[in-house]
Design an enzyme around this catalytic site. Structure first.
Site, PDB file in Angstrom:
ATOM      1  N   SER A 184       0.807  -1.215   0.000  1.00 41.85           N
ATOM      2  CA  SER A 184       0.000   0.000   0.000  1.00 41.85           C
ATOM      3  C   SER A 184       0.844   1.271   0.000  1.00 41.85           C
ATOM      4  O   SER A 184       0.485   2.265  -0.644  1.00 41.85           O
ATOM      5  CB  SER A 184      -0.943   0.009   1.207  1.00 41.85           C
ATOM      6  OG  SER A 184      -1.854  -1.056   1.132  1.00 41.85           O
ATOM      7  N   HIS A 236       0.783   4.306   4.381  1.00 38.99           N
ATOM      8  CA  HIS A 236       0.141   5.042   3.291  1.00 38.99           C
ATOM      9  C   HIS A 236       0.681   6.467   3.206  1.00 38.99           C
ATOM     10  O   HIS A 236       1.033   6.952   2.130  1.00 38.99           O
ATOM     11  CB  HIS A 236      -1.376   5.100   3.515  1.00 38.99           C
ATOM     12  CG  HIS A 236      -2.044   3.769   3.509  1.00 38.99           C
ATOM     13  ND1 HIS A 236      -3.364   3.590   3.854  1.00 38.99           N
ATOM     14  CD2 HIS A 236      -1.570   2.529   3.197  1.00 38.99           C
ATOM     15  CE1 HIS A 236      -3.676   2.317   3.754  1.00 38.99           C
ATOM     16  NE2 HIS A 236      -2.613   1.650   3.361  1.00 38.99           N
TER      17      HIS A 236
END
Length: 328
Positions: A184, A236
């Site tokens: 991610s 992230h």
């Protein structure tokens, strides 16, 4: 991660008799002809590599042999040693946390005190389950292939890998009691690079506001999902910031109207390849990227906890409610 077709946010300026308006990434960008359209092979290879690693992890996991039965029976037993851990233990249809840790998951104590800094890289290739893997790989295909076709495998590969590394650093600084896996951070790096590419090449786009609004909304939605429990939003954010800065450095395009010397008429007015603000963004981004990675690595290997320097930052990864608690 959202898998929307982000390239539909607006068009580039065009000249000539092309009746078809260009899309977000246009092959008619350059003033003289058309830009190079690369064949995407690196992103598909990344997808294959992630799937192969997941299969290896499941083979090593061997639920039928190693499951104690405390959390229930293995799921999909017909898969043999590739069957999944009980859903109470892993609802994403994947291996046990001990298997992930054994094979390279990001774990703060092992990185800092166990001299296993390689986990900052290996964790990018591991996934917690089939659902986790599919979500990330679909996003990688929708986002990464179009970027590689426009900018080539070298630049997109660098952004992907460096962003994933940046996400791992920030995750280690703030999440020190749980393991973390997944691509991610690298995917958010590609999103960040798309945003900075739009900003630094602002003058060549039409429908600027629509493109910017669409991209910002998609990024905001994905970051908002990260405040749910068991989602590593620090990876992230770290990946996004690294990719955002790298976009200013690696995805710089010539300004509209610039013509290569060999295609320029002898009496043509010489136009600078880049605008001044593009060079400014480039220099600032390099400085911030170097300082950011240096400070992050020094803090990490000195064993510092990011939460000690930011009392509210833990809310960026998980916001406790009456429905769930946070445990970072």
């Amino acid at each position: 991660m959202a898998n929307e077709d982000l390239e539909r946010g607006g068009g580039m300026k065009n000249r000539g008799n092309n009746s078809q308006p260009p899309g977000y990434y246009s092959s008619t960008y350059y003033a003289e002809a058309s830009e190079t359209h690369w064949t995407s092979w690196l992103i598909p290879m990344f997808v294959v590599a992630n799937i192969a690693v997941f299969l290896v992890v499941m083979y090593v996991n061997d639920c039928p042999k190693k499951n104690t039965g405390i959390e229930g029976a293995c799921v999909a037993k017909f898969l043999g040693r590739f069957s999944f851990q009980p859903l109470r233990e892993n609802p994403l249809f994947g291996p046990s946390s001990s298997t992930l840790e054994k094979l390279g998951a990001l774990e703060w104590n092992e990185v800092v005190h166990g001299d296993q800094g390689w986990r900052l890289v290996t964790c990018i290739w591991l996934h917690a389950g089939v659902i986790h893997l599919l979500a990330n790989m679909l996003s990688l295909v929708f986002i990464g292939i179009r970027l590689e076709q426009q900018f080539g495998f070298v630049r997109i590969g660098i952004i992907y890998l460096v962003s994933g590394f940046g996400g791992s650093i920030l995750s280690s600084l703030f999440i020190q009691h749980n393991i973390s896996v997944g691509a991610s951070g690298a995917l958010f790096g590609l999103l960040g690079a798309m945003l900075s590419e739009l900003i630094t090449n602002w003058s060549i786009y039409t429908n600027k506001a629509a493109a910017l609004f669409t991209l910002v909304v998609i990024i905001a939605i994905n970051l908002a999902v990260g405040i749910l429990p068991h989602v590593d939003n620090f990876a992230h954010i770290g990946g996004f910031l690294a990719g955002f800065l790298l976009g200013f450095i690696l995805l710089l395009r010539p300004q509209f109207g610039w013509v290569k010397r060999q295609h320029r008429p002898a009496d043509a007015l010489v136009k600078s390849k880049h605008k001044v603000y593009q060079y400014v963004f480039w220099l600032v981004a390099i400085a911030l990227l170097i300082v950011g990675f240096a400070v992050g690595l020094v803090m990490l290997f000195r064993g510092e906890n990011g939460n000690d320097h930011c009392s509210w930052c833990h809310y960026l990864s998980c916001v406790p409610t009456s429905k769930w608690k946070c445990d970072n």
